[in-house]
Design an enzyme around this catalytic site. Structure first.
Site, PDB file in Angstrom:
ATOM      1  N   GLU A 168       0.859  -1.146  -0.047  1.00  0.00           N
ATOM      2  CA  GLU A 168       0.183  -0.144  -0.196  1.00  0.00           C
ATOM      3  C   GLU A 168       0.628   1.252  -0.118  1.00  0.00           C
ATOM      4  O   GLU A 168       1.413   1.696   0.938  1.00  0.00           O
ATOM      5  CB  GLU A 168      -0.840  -0.014   1.277  1.00  0.00           C
ATOM      6  CG  GLU A 168      -1.920  -1.220   1.274  1.00  0.00           C
ATOM      7  CD  GLU A 168      -2.993  -0.909   0.371  1.00  0.00           C
ATOM      8  OE1 GLU A 168      -3.405   0.199  -0.140  1.00  0.00           O
ATOM      9  OE2 GLU A 168      -3.928  -1.942   0.052  1.00  0.00           O
ATOM     10  N   CYS A 226      -2.505   9.290   2.579  1.00  0.00           N
ATOM     11  CA  CYS A 226      -2.101   8.924   1.333  1.00  0.00           C
ATOM     12  C   CYS A 226      -2.813   9.281   0.126  1.00  0.00           C
ATOM     13  O   CYS A 226      -2.142   9.402  -1.087  1.00  0.00           O
ATOM     14  CB  CYS A 226      -1.672   7.256   1.485  1.00  0.00           C
ATOM     15  SG  CYS A 226      -3.266   6.242   1.848  1.00  0.00           S
TER      16      CYS A 226
HETATM   17  P1  NAD Z   1       8.256   4.477   5.231  1.00  0.00           P
HETATM   18  O1  NAD Z   1       8.161   3.615   3.869  1.00  0.00           O
HETATM   19  O2  NAD Z   1       9.282   5.510   5.796  1.00  0.00           O
HETATM   20  O3  NAD Z   1       7.767   3.670   6.459  1.00  0.00           O
HETATM   21  C1  NAD Z   1       6.834   2.662   6.422  1.00  0.00           C
HETATM   22  C2  NAD Z   1       7.310   1.236   7.295  1.00  0.00           C
HETATM   23  O4  NAD Z   1       8.527   0.853   6.807  1.00  0.00           O
HETATM   24  C3  NAD Z   1       7.637   1.740   8.912  1.00  0.00           C
HETATM   25  O5  NAD Z   1       7.186   0.841   9.718  1.00  0.00           O
HETATM   26  C4  NAD Z   1       9.161   1.768   8.776  1.00  0.00           C
HETATM   27  O6  NAD Z   1       9.899   1.307   9.904  1.00  0.00           O
HETATM   28  C5  NAD Z   1       9.495   0.761   7.741  1.00  0.00           C
HETATM   29  N1  NAD Z   1      10.977   1.029   6.961  1.00  0.00           N
HETATM   30  C6  NAD Z   1      11.272   2.270   6.810  1.00  0.00           C
HETATM   31  N2  NAD Z   1      12.479   2.204   6.150  1.00  0.00           N
HETATM   32  C7  NAD Z   1      12.828   0.633   5.914  1.00  0.00           C
HETATM   33  C8  NAD Z   1      13.710   0.218   5.476  1.00  0.00           C
HETATM   34  N3  NAD Z   1      14.812   0.696   4.938  1.00  0.00           N
HETATM   35  N4  NAD Z   1      13.923  -1.394   5.445  1.00  0.00           N
HETATM   36  C9  NAD Z   1      12.785  -2.008   6.085  1.00  0.00           C
HETATM   37  N5  NAD Z   1      11.687  -1.261   6.582  1.00  0.00           N
HETATM   38  C10 NAD Z   1      11.755   0.385   6.601  1.00  0.00           C
HETATM   39  O7  NAD Z   1       6.890   5.197   5.022  1.00  0.00           O
HETATM   40  P2  NAD Z   1       6.150   6.611   5.843  1.00  0.00           P
HETATM   41  O8  NAD Z   1       7.140   7.883   5.670  1.00  0.00           O
HETATM   42  O9  NAD Z   1       6.013   5.962   7.007  1.00  0.00           O
HETATM   43  O10 NAD Z   1       4.965   6.688   4.984  1.00  0.00           O
HETATM   44  C11 NAD Z   1       4.852   7.723   3.831  1.00  0.00           C
HETATM   45  C12 NAD Z   1       4.406   7.189   2.553  1.00  0.00           C
HETATM   46  O11 NAD Z   1       3.736   6.159   2.761  1.00  0.00           O
HETATM   47  C13 NAD Z   1       3.835   8.121   1.685  1.00  0.00           C
HETATM   48  O12 NAD Z   1       4.234   7.871   0.461  1.00  0.00           O
HETATM   49  C14 NAD Z   1       2.244   7.620   1.715  1.00  0.00           C
HETATM   50  O13 NAD Z   1       1.519   8.020   0.512  1.00  0.00           O
HETATM   51  C15 NAD Z   1       2.468   6.214   1.916  1.00  0.00           C
HETATM   52  N6  NAD Z   1       1.073   5.806   2.607  1.00  0.00           N
HETATM   53  C16 NAD Z   1       0.271   4.769   1.731  1.00  0.00           C
HETATM   54  C17 NAD Z   1      -0.698   4.332   2.354  1.00  0.00           C
HETATM   55  C18 NAD Z   1      -1.854   3.425   1.492  1.00  0.00           C
HETATM   56  O14 NAD Z   1      -2.755   3.079   2.153  1.00  0.00           O
HETATM   57  N7  NAD Z   1      -1.461   3.333   0.411  1.00  0.00           N
HETATM   58  C19 NAD Z   1      -1.330   4.820   3.543  1.00  0.00           C
HETATM   59  C20 NAD Z   1      -0.275   5.559   4.381  1.00  0.00           C
HETATM   60  C21 NAD Z   1       0.638   6.079   3.788  1.00  0.00           C
END
Ligand code: NAD
Length: 459
Positions: free
Chosen positions: A212, A246
């Site tokens: 997502e 998002c």
């Molecule tokens: P992110 O990708 O930074 O983090 C999400 C998760 O991934 C966290 O639990 C984090 O610990 C983990 N993570 C981060 N870096 C990692 C790595 N290098 N290796 C493994 N795991 C890692 O995302 P965010 O900043 O929390 O969210 C923002 C983005 O998420 C935006 O692009 C937004 O549009 C999207 N989003 C999508 C939805 C949806 O339902 N489609 C919902 C909310 C947010």
């Protein structure tokens, strides 16, 4: 980097899954009921934690997180018995006499990795779908909304057995260690870049994933739109959660001639919904951390600001901001905004506007405000996007009958309601054959007669 190893956490869940207890529909229903009452009992704690994380008030926490979770739990409690039943299908002529059916079965041990912007909903909703389908779940909430993550760990881990559902907190090192384990499904919500890391790690284990992700979601507004309603719905959708949604409208694509009137309405609505001083408003949350604050501040081109534009670093506060005369080459159009900044781009030709969207990664959401069905249907037909709305924004995700998910760069797979159940289910096909007789046509020796018969029967 500390070395984490979660092998034992996964193994105890696998052992529990193999007892077949979670395959029992009444067990699933009782656990979902328990979850609902545990969440209700701890609503105060959850409110306080999310306020500490980014000043999100309790009304918004209920409206945009908890109510959606309760609604989804109720929907599963009502439907899982029916959705878990064997599905009878027709048997083909080559197999008659026989019964054919599909057995929906849980996948096993699943992993949910959540994002911070709706910390409860984005971790708990996929968990609920996984439980409804009869899986065990490890939940890894985002470390960026630390207080909400702590509260979720407390609520879940104090009330449920770790061999069934368990919250494991942490950031990159913990998630990296989790991704080395063998799961039966990984459900990830977050950025497109990390989505690639998750998919690569899952590929090593041949583990199916739901991603997502995000992206730039456009909102078309036509001259024939009800501008008062459009402005109200757009302002709410853009600025709820401080624009950190998002499926927020990322930017406006405005038919030539609509901009001035719409802008006037948008300004009025910002004052009406958020208030004269958004910094004092309970309906306007803060930016999650300094990194995102600085990233967003750089996207505000002062020359193009027609509303807002102010920032206060120590408060992580960015005013609701509107930018005019924006082009697709501007900095603000190079990445998903994910904050309270709304660029406006005008178009003469709808074909041109559609081409700009189609030349960009496929959006998670798309919105159209207008009356002319030709324009609406042209956009719906020509542009690929995850999901969206006509004359509204964001609200499509509240309908449990609609699948929620992205396409292409904005994600893969979907959930909510039956789609969430299916996402965490394997549909096992069974041909259940009679032993009454066995036609010889399948077996050698072959003959011209048998070939003729085969052609007649199977075409
Ligand atoms: P992110 O990708 O930074 O983090 C999400 C998760 O991934 C966290 O639990 C984090 O610990 C983990 N993570 C981060 N870096 C990692 C790595 N290098 N290796 C493994 N795991 C890692 O995302 P965010 O900043 O929390 O969210 C923002 C983005 O998420 C935006 O692009 C937004 O549009 C999207 N989003 C999508 C939805 C949806 O339902 N489609 C919902 C909310 C947010």
């Amino acid at each position: 980097m500390a070395d984490f190893n979660f092998n034992n956490d996964i193994e105890v869940q696998r052992t529990f899954f193999n007892t077949n207890v979670t395959k029992n529909v009444s067990f699933r229903i009782s656990q979902l009921k328990k979850l609902k009452s545990v969440l209700r009992a701890n609503q105060g704690l959850m409110d306080k934690a999310v306020y500490k994380d980014f000043k999100k008030g309790s009304y918004e926490n209920y409206a945009t997180e908890l109510s959606i979770i309760y609604n989804e739990i109720n929907n599963y409690i009502k439907n899982i018995k029916q959705w878990s039943r064997r599905i009878r299908v027709k048997t083909d002529i080559a197999n008659i006499p026989a019964k054919s059916y599909i057995i929906p079965e849980p996948l096993g041990v699943t992993l949910v990795i959540g994002a911070w912007n709706y910390p409860y909903q984005l971790s708990i909703l996929p968990m609920v779908a996984a439980m409804a389908a009869g899986n065990t779940v490890i939940i890894k909430p985002s470390e960026l909304s630390l207080n909400s993550s702590n509260v979720m760990a407390k609520i879940i881990n104090d009330n449920f057995d770790a061999n069934y559902i368990k919250v494991i907190e942490g950031g990159v090192p913990e998630t990296t260690a989790l991704l080395k384990e063998k799961f039966d499904k990984i459900f990830y919500t977050g950025s497109t870049n990390v989505g690639k890391i998750v998919m690569k790690a899952a590929a090593e284990q041949l583990c199916p994933v739901v991603l997502e992700l995000g992206g730039k979601s456009p909102s078309f507004v036509f001259k024939d739109a009800n501008l008062k309603i459009a402005a109200k719905r757009l302002v709410w959708a853009k600025f709820v959660n401080g624009g950190q949604t998002c499926v927020a409208p990322d930017y406006l694509l405005l038919e030539k001639g609509v901009k001035e009137k719409l802008l006037l309405e948008i300004k009025k609505q910002i004052v009406e919904i958020i208030g004269e001083n958004p910094i004092d408003s309970e309906a306007f949350v803060r930016i999650i951390n300094p990194r995102h604050f600085h990233r967003l501040s750089k996207l505000i081109d002062k020359q193009k600001v027609v509303f807002g534009g102010g920032t206060i670093e120590k408060e992580l506060y960015i005013e609701p901001t509107i930018l005019d005369n924006v082009s697709f080459d501007d900095l603000v159009m190079q990445e998903e905004i994910f904050g309270p900044i709304l660029p406006m781009i005008e178009f003469d030709s709808l074909d041109w506007a559609i081409k700009q969207v189609k030349d960009s990664p496929k959006p998670l959401a798309l919105y159209v405000f207008g009356k002319n069905r030709y324009n609406i249907n042209k956009i719906l037909k020509e542009i690929s996007f995850g999901g969206g709305a006509v004359n509204d924004a964001i609200m499509h995700l509240a309908n449990v009958n609609l699948p929620f998910g992205g396409v292409g760069d904005s994600g893969t797979g979907s959930y909510h309601g039956k789609y969430g159940f299916d996402t965490f289910t394997h549909f096992k096909s069974v041909l259940d054959k009679s032993t009454l007789f066995e036609p010889s046509i399948k077996y050698a020796p072959y003959s011209n007669f048998k070939l003729k018969l085969l052609k007649m029967l199977l075409g």
